[in-house]
Structure formats: structure tokens, C-alpha cells
Scaffold this motif. Structure first.
Motif, PDB file in Angstrom:
ATOM      1  N   GLN A  25     108.968 -19.817 -22.236  1.00 47.69           N
ATOM      2  CA  GLN A  25     110.326 -19.950 -22.779  1.00 47.69           C
ATOM      3  C   GLN A  25     110.731 -18.709 -23.574  1.00 47.69           C
ATOM      4  O   GLN A  25     111.899 -18.338 -23.582  1.00 47.69           O
ATOM      5  CB  GLN A  25     110.427 -21.193 -23.649  1.00 47.69           C
ATOM      6  N   PHE A  26     109.788 -18.098 -24.248  1.00 44.57           N
ATOM      7  CA  PHE A  26     110.105 -16.915 -25.041  1.00 44.57           C
ATOM      8  C   PHE A  26     110.138 -15.651 -24.198  1.00 44.57           C
ATOM      9  O   PHE A  26     110.834 -14.707 -24.532  1.00 44.57           O
ATOM     10  CB  PHE A  26     109.114 -16.758 -26.205  1.00 44.57           C
ATOM     11  N   ARG A  27     109.375 -15.638 -23.091  1.00 47.51           N
ATOM     12  CA  ARG A  27     109.355 -14.449 -22.234  1.00 47.51           C
ATOM     13  C   ARG A  27     110.725 -14.134 -21.668  1.00 47.51           C
ATOM     14  O   ARG A  27     111.063 -12.979 -21.473  1.00 47.51           O
ATOM     15  CB  ARG A  27     108.330 -14.601 -21.119  1.00 47.51           C
ATOM     16  N   MET A  28     111.541 -15.145 -21.401  1.00 48.35           N
ATOM     17  CA  MET A  28     112.863 -14.872 -20.845  1.00 48.35           C
ATOM     18  C   MET A  28     113.776 -14.185 -21.864  1.00 48.35           C
ATOM     19  O   MET A  28     114.751 -13.556 -21.497  1.00 48.35           O
ATOM     20  CB  MET A  28     113.510 -16.142 -20.301  1.00 48.35           C
ATOM     21  N   LEU A  29     113.424 -14.250 -23.131  1.00 49.23           N
ATOM     22  CA  LEU A  29     114.204 -13.566 -24.164  1.00 49.23           C
ATOM     23  C   LEU A  29     113.820 -12.088 -24.296  1.00 49.23           C
ATOM     24  O   LEU A  29     114.550 -11.312 -24.900  1.00 49.23           O
ATOM     25  CB  LEU A  29     114.010 -14.251 -25.516  1.00 49.23           C
ATOM     26  N   ALA A  30     112.695 -11.709 -23.722  1.00 49.17           N
ATOM     27  CA  ALA A  30     112.159 -10.367 -23.907  1.00 49.17           C
ATOM     28  C   ALA A  30     113.088  -9.263 -23.420  1.00 49.17           C
ATOM     29  O   ALA A  30     113.035  -8.144 -23.926  1.00 49.17           O
ATOM     30  CB  ALA A  30     110.796 -10.245 -23.225  1.00 49.17           C
ATOM     31  N   ASP A  31     113.950  -9.530 -22.447  1.00 49.80           N
ATOM     32  CA  ASP A  31     114.835  -8.501 -21.906  1.00 49.80           C
ATOM     33  C   ASP A  31     116.165  -8.377 -22.650  1.00 49.80           C
ATOM     34  O   ASP A  31     116.993  -7.550 -22.283  1.00 49.80           O
ATOM     35  CB  ASP A  31     115.110  -8.772 -20.424  1.00 49.80           C
ATOM     36  N   ILE A  32     116.360  -9.186 -23.683  1.00 54.82           N
ATOM     37  CA  ILE A  32     117.607  -9.100 -24.442  1.00 54.82           C
ATOM     38  C   ILE A  32     117.563  -7.840 -25.310  1.00 54.82           C
ATOM     39  O   ILE A  32     116.643  -7.664 -26.105  1.00 54.82           O
ATOM     40  CB  ILE A  32     117.807 -10.345 -25.323  1.00 54.82           C
ATOM     41  N   PRO A  33     118.540  -6.952 -25.156  1.00 53.67           N
ATOM     42  CA  PRO A  33     118.524  -5.719 -25.956  1.00 53.67           C
ATOM     43  C   PRO A  33     118.898  -5.997 -27.416  1.00 53.67           C
ATOM     44  O   PRO A  33     119.751  -6.838 -27.705  1.00 53.67           O
ATOM     45  CB  PRO A  33     119.582  -4.840 -25.285  1.00 53.67           C
ATOM     46  N   VAL A  34     118.211  -5.317 -28.317  1.00 52.65           N
ATOM     47  CA  VAL A  34     118.524  -5.370 -29.749  1.00 52.65           C
ATOM     48  C   VAL A  34     118.646  -3.941 -30.253  1.00 52.65           C
ATOM     49  O   VAL A  34     118.162  -3.001 -29.627  1.00 52.65           O
ATOM     50  CB  VAL A  34     117.443  -6.140 -30.550  1.00 52.65           C
ATOM     51  N   ASP A  67     110.141   6.722 -51.338  1.00 46.60           N
ATOM     52  CA  ASP A  67     110.275   5.295 -51.040  1.00 46.60           C
ATOM     53  C   ASP A  67     110.185   5.050 -49.536  1.00 46.60           C
ATOM     54  O   ASP A  67     110.588   5.897 -48.734  1.00 46.60           O
ATOM     55  CB  ASP A  67     111.627   4.747 -51.523  1.00 46.60           C
ATOM     56  N   LEU A  68     109.670   3.884 -49.170  1.00 48.81           N
ATOM     57  CA  LEU A  68     109.650   3.496 -47.761  1.00 48.81           C
ATOM     58  C   LEU A  68     111.079   3.231 -47.284  1.00 48.81           C
ATOM     59  O   LEU A  68     111.945   2.848 -48.073  1.00 48.81           O
ATOM     60  CB  LEU A  68     108.804   2.243 -47.566  1.00 48.81           C
ATOM     61  N   LEU A  69     111.310   3.441 -45.994  1.00 47.16           N
ATOM     62  CA  LEU A  69     112.625   3.238 -45.392  1.00 47.16           C
ATOM     63  C   LEU A  69     112.735   1.827 -44.836  1.00 47.16           C
ATOM     64  O   LEU A  69     111.743   1.226 -44.429  1.00 47.16           O
ATOM     65  CB  LEU A  69     112.831   4.258 -44.274  1.00 47.16           C
ATOM     66  N   ASP A  70     113.957   1.277 -44.816  1.00 45.95           N
ATOM     67  CA  ASP A  70     114.192  -0.045 -44.244  1.00 45.95           C
ATOM     68  C   ASP A  70     114.331   0.058 -42.739  1.00 45.95           C
ATOM     69  O   ASP A  70     115.103   0.878 -42.228  1.00 45.95           O
ATOM     70  CB  ASP A  70     115.481  -0.659 -44.806  1.00 45.95           C
ATOM     71  N   ILE A  71     113.594  -0.765 -42.016  1.00 47.10           N
ATOM     72  CA  ILE A  71     113.692  -0.832 -40.560  1.00 47.10           C
ATOM     73  C   ILE A  71     114.453  -2.109 -40.245  1.00 47.10           C
ATOM     74  O   ILE A  71     114.022  -3.208 -40.614  1.00 47.10           O
ATOM     75  CB  ILE A  71     112.301  -0.832 -39.911  1.00 47.10           C
ATOM     76  N   MET A  72     115.598  -1.942 -39.602  1.00 44.59           N
ATOM     77  CA  MET A  72     116.495  -3.051 -39.334  1.00 44.59           C
ATOM     78  C   MET A  72     116.578  -3.308 -37.830  1.00 44.59           C
ATOM     79  O   MET A  72     116.579  -2.372 -37.042  1.00 44.59           O
ATOM     80  CB  MET A  72     117.898  -2.722 -39.848  1.00 44.59           C
ATOM     81  N   VAL A  73     116.670  -4.583 -37.453  1.00 44.91           N
ATOM     82  CA  VAL A  73     116.960  -4.953 -36.079  1.00 44.91           C
ATOM     83  C   VAL A  73     118.204  -5.824 -36.122  1.00 44.91           C
ATOM     84  O   VAL A  73     118.226  -6.852 -36.796  1.00 44.91           O
ATOM     85  CB  VAL A  73     115.784  -5.697 -35.410  1.00 44.91           C
ATOM     86  N   ASN A  74     119.247  -5.348 -35.447  1.00 46.15           N
ATOM     87  CA  ASN A  74     120.551  -6.027 -35.457  1.00 46.15           C
ATOM     88  C   ASN A  74     121.007  -6.330 -36.879  1.00 46.15           C
ATOM     89  O   ASN A  74     121.551  -7.387 -37.159  1.00 46.15           O
ATOM     90  CB  ASN A  74     120.519  -7.298 -34.616  1.00 46.15           C
ATOM     91  N   GLY A  75     120.756  -5.401 -37.798  1.00 43.81           N
ATOM     92  CA  GLY A  75     121.226  -5.527 -39.172  1.00 43.81           C
ATOM     93  C   GLY A  75     120.338  -6.327 -40.092  1.00 43.81           C
ATOM     94  O   GLY A  75     120.616  -6.417 -41.281  1.00 43.81           O
ATOM     95  N   ALA A  76     119.260  -6.908 -39.596  1.00 39.74           N
ATOM     96  CA  ALA A  76     118.347  -7.693 -40.425  1.00 39.74           C
ATOM     97  C   ALA A  76     117.088  -6.877 -40.711  1.00 39.74           C
ATOM     98  O   ALA A  76     116.512  -6.280 -39.803  1.00 39.74           O
ATOM     99  CB  ALA A  76     117.976  -8.999 -39.723  1.00 39.74           C
ATOM    100  N   LEU A  77     116.656  -6.873 -41.969  1.00 40.64           N
ATOM    101  CA  LEU A  77     115.441  -6.161 -42.361  1.00 40.64           C
ATOM    102  C   LEU A  77     114.234  -6.821 -41.718  1.00 40.64           C
ATOM    103  O   LEU A  77     114.013  -8.020 -41.877  1.00 40.64           O
ATOM    104  CB  LEU A  77     115.291  -6.178 -43.884  1.00 40.64           C
TER     105      LEU A  77
END
Length: 111
Positions: A25-34, A67-77
Motif C-alpha cells: 500500500q505504501f509502495r504506490m506512494l513512492a512515485d509521488i514527487p515532493v 547552526d544546522l540547516l533546516d531540511i524541509m519536504v513540502n514545507g514541513a521540517l
């Protein structure tokens, strides 16, 4: 910044998220671009200050240089990291993964 021209391959550590990724079920989400982005810092400026910016202007940000940098995916840390170079290009080394509560809070704020 460090040179990562001889960077090792990414090692996968088996954890609950990795196990879920193997679930059909989660594998089908793997191709969704972020969209992944790295935030160096930020500041608040008045519009007049922005309009006064010119080539060579310096804008002071809210972070210290080490300081460490924030890594965001679709705006979420999702993580914190540090800048590296890989074959003459910028890269980011993941240093700390954000707690799941922090990641979910970022998604809820955007929802």
C-alpha cells in the motif's frame, strides 16, 4: 563545508518507516514527487527595505554560521543537516531527523 567527492552510498537502516515502505500500500506512494528544500535562515524586513536592496547588499539572517540547516519536504521540517560539496556541487548531510510530532505539526499547519 566538507568535500564529499568520495561519499559513501546511502545506507538504509531498518526501522518502522522502512518496513512500511516495503508494504504494498505504501509502495504506490513512492512515485509521488515532493519538493525538498534547505533553509539557511530567515529574517523579517519592511517592504521599503526589500525595495532598497541592490547588488552587494547584505541581509543578516536569524542563524549563526555554525547552526544546522533546516531540511524541509513540502514545507514541513523533516531533518537538520550541514552543507557539503559533492563533485563541486552543494549537498546536505543529514545530521538529525526531526521527531515525528514535529514533522506532523508542519503538515497540520499547512492543511
Amino acid at each position: 563545508m566538507s568535500d564529499m567527492s568520495e561519499a559513501p552510498k546511502i545506507e538504509r537502516i531498518e526501522d518502522p518507516i522502512s518496513r512500511m515502505a516495503n508494504n504494498r500500500q505504501f509502495r504506490m506512494l513512492a512515485d509521488i514527487p515532493v519538493r525538498m528544500s534547505v533553509e539557511v535562515g530567515s529574517t523579517s524586513l519592511r517592504l521599503a527595505d526589500v525595495m532598497d536592496l541592490a547588488e552587494g547588499s547584505i541581509v543578516e539572517l536569524d542563524r549563526q554560521a555554525d547552526d544546522l540547516l533546516d531540511i524541509m519536504v513540502n514545507g514541513a521540517l523533516i531533518a537538520k543537516g550541514e552543507v557539503v560539496t559533492v563533485n563541486g556541487r552543494y549537498g546536505i548531510r543529514i545530521v538529525d531527523i526531526a521527531a515525528s510530532e514535529t514533522r506532523l505539526a508542519g503538515l497540520e499547519q499547512r492543511g
